[in-house]
Design an enzyme around this catalytic site. Sequence first.
Site, short mmCIF file in Angstrom:
data_model
loop_
_atom_site.label_atom_id
_atom_site.label_comp_id
_atom_site.label_asym_id
_atom_site.label_seq_id
_atom_site.Cartn_x
_atom_site.Cartn_y
_atom_site.Cartn_z
N CYS A 78 -6.32 -2.92 7.17
CA CYS A 78 -7.56 -2.17 7.07
C CYS A 78 -8.70 -2.94 6.41
O CYS A 78 -9.86 -2.73 6.74
CB CYS A 78 -7.32 -0.85 6.33
SG CYS A 78 -6.79 -1.02 4.61
N CYS B 271 0.84 -1.20 0.00
CA CYS B 271 0.00 0.00 0.00
C CYS B 271 0.88 1.25 0.00
O CYS B 271 0.63 2.20 -0.76
CB CYS B 271 -0.93 -0.01 1.21
SG CYS B 271 -2.05 1.41 1.29
#
Length: 379
Positions: free
Chosen positions: A215, A118
Amino acid sequence: MPYDPPLNSLGLPKPVAETRVVVAMSGGVDSSVVAAELAAEGYDVVGVTLQLYDHGAALAKKGACCAGRDIHDARRVAEEMGFPHYVLDYESKFRDAVIDEFADAYLGGATPVPCIRCNERVKFRDLLETAKDLGADCMATGHYIQRKAGDLGAELHRAADPVRDQSYFLFSTTQEQLDYLRFPLGHLATKAETRALAARHRLAVADKPDSQDICFVPDGNYAAVIEKLRPGAGEPGEIVDMDGHCLGTHEGVIHYTIGQRRGLGIGGLTEPLYVVKLDPDMRRVVVGPKEALATRTVPVREVNWLGDAPFESQKEWHLSVKLRSTRPPAPAIIRPLSAVEAEVELLTPEEGISPGQACVFYDGEGTRVFGGGWIWKGR
């Protein structure tokens, strides 16, 4: 003589008020403090929050970053401190660059680290380019890592607080990205200092808990997410010993990781067994004694090198490496095979090393980050 303005606190030769900074805001206390501090200093701050996945499902999830509540919190900080804030829809980019690879890596028997991907493929690539499009002189984040000026350019160093250090997750930061990035919290000694700064600015997030999970993985249940993304991924198979003898059955290789001991469902054994290998092609989980986990040679690829001299300029680099985020750097010899591949020899064997994890390079003191690579199965 031409006027050479002094460097501001971000190391840029411009007046503070004329220096635009894009702050990547997750809605947590760290990035909120970065934005608030820079705004209070007088910088031209622009806050940006990324919408990374379906927030309808995320609203009920506690402890994750970039959820709907977090976007609200980031926007509130921007309003309180008086700087603009934007929310960018990166759902499709995040799925393509991070989530899909995460699922496929698990299906292939690896143990991926999606937070690194990410940072590498979304925050420090796409978001960084957006910051440049907004005319920003630099981009700041709330990561706990230090950027220091070296003789040959910007260097990456571990955070002052070893407990909060995030260098393992940022090893793939390139030199070009490092030149543009800023990490204002890296020098702080403790997280308590960050929260004290949040309280001084009267930020509503001052007491907000830290995010803990990946997440997009509710409650840390990786297997459930993978089965949703890749239906049929949880096919049953055999649990075998190192000689191939069947000891039991399992409900899917995706439920296991290298080094796992608990939850194997094998009874009547005289000594504990650990997962030493995953064979997704044969749908087999291979178990063995603890000593079978010890690894001395680690193949790495996709090397990102941050050293002063070219990676291939030496046959061997005597550095320290970190093979898990929770482990300290340990002495090793790194032998380049190409500009992006290497063989790492650990001076002391380590247990539980799995393909898909990162191998991060440090100097001998374990403070400066020299880059790193991804552990793989080898040829």
